[in-house]
Design a protein around this motif. Sequence first.
Motif, mmCIF file in Angstrom:
data_model
loop_
_atom_site.group_PDB
_atom_site.id
_atom_site.type_symbol
_atom_site.label_atom_id
_atom_site.label_comp_id
_atom_site.label_asym_id
_atom_site.label_seq_id
_atom_site.Cartn_x
_atom_site.Cartn_y
_atom_site.Cartn_z
ATOM 1 N N MET A 179 6.830 -7.822 -12.357
ATOM 2 C CA MET A 179 6.917 -9.004 -11.494
ATOM 3 C C MET A 179 6.831 -10.293 -12.319
ATOM 4 O O MET A 179 7.505 -11.272 -12.028
ATOM 5 N N LYS A 180 6.009 -10.248 -13.346
ATOM 6 C CA LYS A 180 5.903 -11.405 -14.243
ATOM 7 C C LYS A 180 7.276 -11.705 -14.855
ATOM 8 O O LYS A 180 7.683 -12.873 -14.956
ATOM 9 N N ASP A 181 7.986 -10.643 -15.237
ATOM 10 C CA ASP A 181 9.324 -10.806 -15.808
ATOM 11 C C ASP A 181 10.280 -11.447 -14.810
ATOM 12 O O ASP A 181 11.280 -12.061 -15.201
ATOM 13 N N LEU A 182 10.007 -11.298 -13.522
ATOM 14 C CA LEU A 182 10.857 -11.907 -12.490
ATOM 15 C C LEU A 182 10.304 -13.267 -12.062
ATOM 16 O O LEU A 182 10.773 -13.859 -11.086
ATOM 17 N N GLY A 183 9.280 -13.720 -12.755
ATOM 18 C CA GLY A 183 8.741 -15.054 -12.480
ATOM 19 C C GLY A 183 7.705 -15.093 -11.373
ATOM 20 O O GLY A 183 7.332 -16.173 -10.901
ATOM 21 N N VAL A 184 7.238 -13.921 -10.952
ATOM 22 C CA VAL A 184 6.279 -13.893 -9.850
ATOM 23 C C VAL A 184 4.893 -13.527 -10.377
ATOM 24 O O VAL A 184 4.699 -12.430 -10.905
ATOM 25 N N PRO A 185 3.917 -14.429 -10.240
ATOM 26 C CA PRO A 185 2.571 -14.100 -10.714
ATOM 27 C C PRO A 185 1.862 -13.172 -9.729
ATOM 28 O O PRO A 185 1.935 -13.364 -8.518
ATOM 29 N N VAL A 186 1.215 -12.141 -10.271
ATOM 30 C CA VAL A 186 0.508 -11.176 -9.422
ATOM 31 C C VAL A 186 -0.901 -11.004 -9.974
ATOM 32 O O VAL A 186 -1.081 -10.874 -11.180
ATOM 33 N N ALA B 234 19.684 -2.751 -1.299
ATOM 34 C CA ALA B 234 20.776 -3.717 -1.465
ATOM 35 C C ALA B 234 20.217 -5.133 -1.558
ATOM 36 O O ALA B 234 20.676 -5.949 -2.371
ATOM 37 N N VAL B 235 19.207 -5.429 -0.751
ATOM 38 C CA VAL B 235 18.583 -6.757 -0.801
ATOM 39 C C VAL B 235 17.871 -6.952 -2.143
ATOM 40 O O VAL B 235 17.962 -8.018 -2.762
ATOM 41 N N GLY B 236 17.188 -5.916 -2.598
ATOM 42 C CA GLY B 236 16.512 -5.987 -3.894
ATOM 43 C C GLY B 236 17.480 -6.284 -5.025
ATOM 44 O O GLY B 236 17.228 -7.143 -5.875
ATOM 45 N N GLN B 237 18.617 -5.594 -4.991
ATOM 46 C CA GLN B 237 19.642 -5.822 -6.010
ATOM 47 C C GLN B 237 20.130 -7.274 -5.959
ATOM 48 O O GLN B 237 20.231 -7.940 -6.985
ATOM 49 N N ALA B 238 20.395 -7.751 -4.737
ATOM 50 C CA ALA B 238 20.881 -9.130 -4.562
ATOM 51 C C ALA B 238 19.832 -10.153 -4.997
ATOM 52 O O ALA B 238 20.167 -11.278 -5.360
ATOM 53 N N LEU B 239 18.552 -9.765 -4.966
ATOM 54 C CA LEU B 239 17.482 -10.675 -5.398
ATOM 55 C C LEU B 239 17.311 -10.681 -6.915
ATOM 56 O O LEU B 239 16.454 -11.386 -7.446
ATOM 57 N N GLY B 240 18.111 -9.859 -7.611
ATOM 58 C CA GLY B 240 18.052 -9.840 -9.072
ATOM 59 C C GLY B 240 17.043 -8.871 -9.655
ATOM 60 O O GLY B 240 16.692 -8.943 -10.831
ATOM 61 N N MET B 241 16.563 -7.973 -8.824
ATOM 62 C CA MET B 241 15.633 -6.954 -9.337
ATOM 63 C C MET B 241 16.332 -6.039 -10.331
ATOM 64 O O MET B 241 17.500 -5.714 -10.141
ATOM 65 N N LEU C 240 0.353 -15.958 -2.488
ATOM 66 C CA LEU C 240 -0.610 -15.291 -3.376
ATOM 67 C C LEU C 240 -0.382 -13.791 -3.270
ATOM 68 O O LEU C 240 -0.520 -13.218 -2.183
ATOM 69 N N THR C 241 -0.003 -13.186 -4.391
ATOM 70 C CA THR C 241 0.280 -11.751 -4.368
ATOM 71 C C THR C 241 -0.776 -10.991 -5.169
ATOM 72 O O THR C 241 -1.046 -11.325 -6.318
ATOM 73 N N TYR C 242 -1.354 -9.972 -4.521
ATOM 74 C CA TYR C 242 -2.371 -9.141 -5.173
ATOM 75 C C TYR C 242 -1.848 -7.730 -5.379
ATOM 76 O O TYR C 242 -1.156 -7.181 -4.523
ATOM 77 N N PHE C 243 -2.201 -7.163 -6.501
ATOM 78 C CA PHE C 243 -1.986 -5.727 -6.706
ATOM 79 C C PHE C 243 -3.368 -5.099 -6.787
ATOM 80 O O PHE C 243 -4.140 -5.387 -7.700
ATOM 81 N N ILE C 244 -3.674 -4.239 -5.798
ATOM 82 C CA ILE C 244 -5.008 -3.639 -5.742
ATOM 83 C C ILE C 244 -4.973 -2.271 -6.404
ATOM 84 O O ILE C 244 -4.316 -1.350 -5.915
ATOM 85 N N ASP C 245 -5.650 -2.140 -7.523
ATOM 86 C CA ASP C 245 -5.741 -0.835 -8.192
ATOM 87 C C ASP C 245 -6.819 -0.029 -7.477
ATOM 88 O O ASP C 245 -8.010 -0.282 -7.633
ATOM 89 N N ASN C 246 -6.355 0.960 -6.699
ATOM 90 C CA ASN C 246 -7.280 1.767 -5.895
ATOM 91 C C ASN C 246 -7.722 3.033 -6.633
ATOM 92 O O ASN C 246 -8.399 3.881 -6.055
ATOM 93 N N THR D 297 9.740 -7.556 -0.508
ATOM 94 C CA THR D 297 9.006 -8.520 0.322
ATOM 95 C C THR D 297 8.393 -9.626 -0.539
ATOM 96 O O THR D 297 8.477 -10.814 -0.208
ATOM 97 N N THR D 298 7.801 -9.231 -1.664
ATOM 98 C CA THR D 298 7.175 -10.208 -2.565
ATOM 99 C C THR D 298 8.202 -11.199 -3.108
ATOM 100 O O THR D 298 7.982 -12.421 -3.111
ATOM 101 N N LEU D 299 9.359 -10.659 -3.541
ATOM 102 C CA LEU D 299 10.391 -11.546 -4.096
ATOM 103 C C LEU D 299 10.939 -12.500 -3.040
ATOM 104 O O LEU D 299 11.143 -13.691 -3.313
ATOM 105 N N LEU D 300 11.168 -11.987 -1.834
ATOM 106 C CA LEU D 300 11.651 -12.843 -0.739
ATOM 107 C C LEU D 300 10.650 -13.969 -0.465
ATOM 108 O O LEU D 300 11.016 -15.145 -0.374
#
Lengths: 322, 322
Positions: B81-88, B187-194, B60-66, B47-50
């Motif tokens: 995620m940083k490696d995939l270019g997505v700031p979190v 399959a979608v994740g793979q196609a997104l380059g994960m 804006l993507t948050y990772f909540i350490d619970n 979802t984040t990559l899409l």
Amino acid sequence: MITVREIQSDDLNPQAFIEEQCRLISEQVGASKAVNALSGGVDSSVTTLLAHRALGSRLLTYFIDNGLMREGEPESVVLAMKDLGVPVKLVDAPREFFSALKGKTDPEEKRQAITDTFYKTVFGRLVKESGASHLLQGTIYTDVEETVAGIKRQHNILAQLGIDTEAAFGYKVIEPLIQLRKTGVRAVGQALGMPENMYHRPPFPGPALAARVIGEATPERIALVRKATVVVEEELSEIEAFQYMAILHEDRVTGIRHAKREYGFQIEIRCWDSRDAVTASPTRLTFELLRRMADRVTSEVPGVVSVTYNVTTKPPSTIEAV
Amino acid sequence: MITVREIQSDDLNPQAFIEEQCRLISEQVGASKAVNALSGGVDSSVTTLLAHRALGSRLLTYFIDNGLMREGEPESVVLAMKDLGVPVKLVDAPREFFSALKGKTDPEEKRQAITDTFYKTVFGRLVKESGASHLLQGTIYTDVEETVAGIKRQHNILAQLGIDTEAAFGYKVIEPLIQLRKTGVRAVGQALGMPENMYHRPPFPGPALAARVIGEATPERIALVRKATVVVEEELSEIEAFQYMAILHEDRVTGIRHAKREYGFQIEIRCWDSRDAVTASPTRLTFELLRRMADRVTSEVPGVVSVTYNVTTKPPSTIEAV
């Protein structure tokens, strides 16, 4: 302090052992009567046969049905002894045991409640009424070791714990098997003419199915674990194992039945390879057998949604969970 | 009432699906901002990559350490995620979650406490501060099915439950994966380059390690099950399985350590073969592997004296115990 010397199974001559123990029992009891409680396990069965051989009708043997036995067990144990020529009196006492167990969840408190009900209430009364001077017990060497090590509190080795059994209970205790481990006891059972299913019977704990229930042992919970025990014992009867069991957990786990969430019970199966119960490993059962037991337990025991198999060694596990 | 149509994995064209979903996300968010919480599972990662592909820096993507995450998880998820270019943005919130979980033992109450803390306290505050109009969620088709069937209460499909999410939380919910099952999401994740370890990552429940603890999820009990999880995930990483887990039971069982009785903990291991989590079977692990995990767990996790392996199918079990 009493020192107990182990007879290793390689050094054991079963016939000579039987003769010697019969002689000692006769000597100790003399012209009096002796009494014992038969649990159906190999230790108490061998003790009963030895004492019957020594004393004949001067031995009074009781089987106390505490309501915590396996399916059909009280009747089948009494019948098996009858086939060997030993009369056993079946005593019906489930109400007294469940009343003592009510509200108790701690393993030690449960064991204590069962021990107290057994000795002080039920068996104590029978012993007094019998007029016997001696009590025979099926204590074996491993029980002594584990008690001394503080692992287990055994109800049947009062003398080892420094308790004056005559003052405490009004009779003298004879423990003819105290120098043997399980393999030795089995060899003696075989030499006494026991059928194999009696001397090779998997050990069953003193508190019976109450030891197979984590938490309170109510009549309802005992009935559940009894049903699971039927399945596990049927499926594993052909397996070469030292002991096997079904344990009802107190933890509830989420399940799903008829497409609806069900907060159900979990049954744990344990099956042990062991020589003498001091150390043990889980038996390498086939995956098909594990799966079949899980299918049967979840369909035959009401409310069970999850079944596990224990894969730990002893130590750090113990054979029983409670 | 919203009707959700499943896209079966045979009918799924991942590239076309990605383009279509990116177009829909862009359309819905328009010139506004969107916000989402990344859990590290495959659903929320896809979802984040899409959404990042559709919105770029307007997401804006948050990772909540619970405090309920696996060992090192918050940092490694953010880094991947940083490696995939997505700031979190990593949000530190264990104290708020443990405070909400204090004293709660019922699975539903635990889930509710985590959901409420997540939405109403922590993420709710972040969403309000962000000025975003839209919230992205990784709901998948199986979540909808199980919620409709009453098996599971999913926190992330409010709309399916007839809750007006805009009124309830002040933002609109977009669920781009709601027509897919897990295989489709992968399959979608793979196609997104994960990387494969991200799209094939075993599912992890919303309440995280709190779902792996029967009874109260205290910091101490979470720390124990976290250690057991490290062992199980290391040992099973090469196994072809849908999901695997360590569960800390509330029941205590008798054990023995250094020749002394120890009333210790039990860890249950579950490892599932499944296509889509609707039905599942226990993975046929080798006995050596089960034994090795038991040895490691009992020596590496303080106080654990017993380890079991679950051998039930779903149904009547569920994947998770809590």
